[in-house]
Design a protein around this motif. Sequence first.
Motif, PDB file in Angstrom:
ATOM      1  N   CYS A  65      17.383  30.295  58.907  1.00 39.30           N
ATOM      2  CA  CYS A  65      18.607  30.782  58.720  1.00 39.30           C
ATOM      3  C   CYS A  65      18.701  31.696  57.484  1.00 39.30           C
ATOM      4  O   CYS A  65      19.716  32.643  57.590  1.00 39.30           O
ATOM      5  CB  CYS A  65      19.680  29.626  58.524  1.00 39.30           C
ATOM      6  SG  CYS A  65      19.479  28.899  56.845  1.00 39.30           S
ATOM      7  N   MET A  66      17.616  31.685  56.993  1.00 34.32           N
ATOM      8  CA  MET A  66      17.481  32.542  55.581  1.00 34.32           C
ATOM      9  C   MET A  66      16.567  33.953  55.924  1.00 34.32           C
ATOM     10  O   MET A  66      16.200  34.413  55.166  1.00 34.32           O
ATOM     11  CB  MET A  66      16.979  31.839  54.488  1.00 34.32           C
ATOM     12  CG  MET A  66      17.725  30.649  54.001  1.00 34.32           C
ATOM     13  SD  MET A  66      19.515  31.215  53.460  1.00 34.32           S
ATOM     14  CE  MET A  66      19.126  31.931  52.060  1.00 34.32           C
ATOM     15  N   THR A  67      15.925  33.556  57.419  1.00 31.04           N
ATOM     16  CA  THR A  67      14.916  34.697  57.532  1.00 31.04           C
ATOM     17  C   THR A  67      15.461  35.963  58.190  1.00 31.04           C
ATOM     18  O   THR A  67      15.981  35.690  59.507  1.00 31.04           O
ATOM     19  CB  THR A  67      13.673  34.109  58.419  1.00 31.04           C
ATOM     20  OG1 THR A  67      13.260  32.968  57.557  1.00 31.04           O
ATOM     21  CG2 THR A  67      12.519  35.034  58.578  1.00 31.04           C
ATOM     22  N   PRO A  68      15.598  37.178  57.688  1.00 29.14           N
ATOM     23  CA  PRO A  68      16.145  38.248  58.641  1.00 29.14           C
ATOM     24  C   PRO A  68      15.180  38.287  59.883  1.00 29.14           C
ATOM     25  O   PRO A  68      13.845  38.585  59.828  1.00 29.14           O
ATOM     26  CB  PRO A  68      16.087  39.536  57.785  1.00 29.14           C
ATOM     27  CG  PRO A  68      15.745  38.924  56.553  1.00 29.14           C
ATOM     28  CD  PRO A  68      15.109  37.734  56.275  1.00 29.14           C
ATOM     29  N   ALA A  69      15.955  38.681  60.967  1.00 29.04           N
ATOM     30  CA  ALA A  69      15.294  38.900  61.899  1.00 29.04           C
ATOM     31  C   ALA A  69      14.533  40.398  62.061  1.00 29.04           C
ATOM     32  O   ALA A  69      15.032  41.332  61.608  1.00 29.04           O
ATOM     33  CB  ALA A  69      16.174  38.871  63.335  1.00 29.04           C
ATOM     34  N   GLU A  70      13.337  40.525  62.539  1.00 27.31           N
ATOM     35  CA  GLU A  70      12.624  41.921  62.421  1.00 27.31           C
ATOM     36  C   GLU A  70      12.086  42.224  63.868  1.00 27.31           C
ATOM     37  O   GLU A  70      11.693  41.217  64.707  1.00 27.31           O
ATOM     38  CB  GLU A  70      11.486  41.794  61.671  1.00 27.31           C
ATOM     39  CG  GLU A  70      11.907  41.662  60.175  1.00 27.31           C
ATOM     40  CD  GLU A  70      10.790  41.606  59.335  1.00 27.31           C
ATOM     41  OE1 GLU A  70       9.628  41.825  59.455  1.00 27.31           O
ATOM     42  OE2 GLU A  70      10.933  41.375  57.845  1.00 27.31           O
ATOM     43  N   ASP A  71      12.002  43.239  64.266  1.00 29.92           N
ATOM     44  CA  ASP A  71      11.471  43.711  65.633  1.00 29.92           C
ATOM     45  C   ASP A  71      10.074  43.307  65.782  1.00 29.92           C
ATOM     46  O   ASP A  71       9.348  43.465  64.858  1.00 29.92           O
ATOM     47  CB  ASP A  71      11.686  45.294  65.767  1.00 29.92           C
ATOM     48  CG  ASP A  71      11.640  45.565  67.246  1.00 29.92           C
ATOM     49  OD1 ASP A  71      12.337  44.862  68.226  1.00 29.92           O
ATOM     50  OD2 ASP A  71      10.982  46.710  67.464  1.00 29.92           O
ATOM     51  N   GLY A  72       9.758  42.835  66.859  1.00 28.69           N
ATOM     52  CA  GLY A  72       8.622  42.061  67.157  1.00 28.69           C
ATOM     53  C   GLY A  72       7.922  41.119  66.267  1.00 28.69           C
ATOM     54  O   GLY A  72       6.738  40.677  66.714  1.00 28.69           O
ATOM     55  N   MET A  73       8.764  40.476  65.543  1.00 24.55           N
ATOM     56  CA  MET A  73       8.221  39.031  65.078  1.00 24.55           C
ATOM     57  C   MET A  73       7.981  38.097  66.260  1.00 24.55           C
ATOM     58  O   MET A  73       8.680  38.115  67.202  1.00 24.55           O
ATOM     59  CB  MET A  73       9.186  38.583  63.987  1.00 24.55           C
ATOM     60  CG  MET A  73      10.747  38.276  64.296  1.00 24.55           C
ATOM     61  SD  MET A  73      11.743  37.665  62.921  1.00 24.55           S
ATOM     62  CE  MET A  73      10.766  37.740  61.448  1.00 24.55           C
ATOM     63  N   VAL A  74       7.319  37.179  65.627  1.00 28.57           N
ATOM     64  CA  VAL A  74       6.882  35.977  66.996  1.00 28.57           C
ATOM     65  C   VAL A  74       7.323  34.629  66.227  1.00 28.57           C
ATOM     66  O   VAL A  74       6.911  34.237  65.147  1.00 28.57           O
ATOM     67  CB  VAL A  74       5.328  36.035  67.199  1.00 28.57           C
ATOM     68  CG1 VAL A  74       5.057  34.843  68.272  1.00 28.57           C
ATOM     69  CG2 VAL A  74       4.927  37.398  67.784  1.00 28.57           C
ATOM     70  N   VAL A  75       8.084  34.099  66.891  1.00 25.65           N
ATOM     71  CA  VAL A  75       8.839  32.673  66.242  1.00 25.65           C
ATOM     72  C   VAL A  75       8.356  31.618  67.125  1.00 25.65           C
ATOM     73  O   VAL A  75       8.576  31.746  68.580  1.00 25.65           O
ATOM     74  CB  VAL A  75      10.308  32.918  66.214  1.00 25.65           C
ATOM     75  CG1 VAL A  75      11.005  31.663  65.655  1.00 25.65           C
ATOM     76  CG2 VAL A  75      10.560  33.870  65.149  1.00 25.65           C
TER      77      VAL A  75
END
Length: 88
Positions: A65-75
């Motif tokens: 909830c505190m992590t900004p989404a970034e293009d290409g990240m792997v969750v």
Amino acid sequence: MTFQFDGEEVSFRPGQSVQGALVAHGVLATRTTRLAGAPRGMFCGIGVCFDCLAKVDGEPDQRTCMTPAEDGMVVCAQEGTGRDDLAI
Ligand code: FES
């Protein structure tokens, strides 16, 4: 822009958190508890409860909830501690 969650593409808007994008995508659980394996997901949404933990780019225990989404990240959803090296 997209990131992966457990191998699935999730789209997001600029400035959106990982958890916000996941909820909009229909994902309600991002981890399981250590002992019971019960699913957990966003609860407080402001970085206090730690229910939204997941692995982000290989790092366990990230508050999505505190992590900004970034293009290409792997969750990845986190099982228990998310640290296999601590397994008993
Ligand atoms: S939802 Fe509570 S810390 Fe992220």
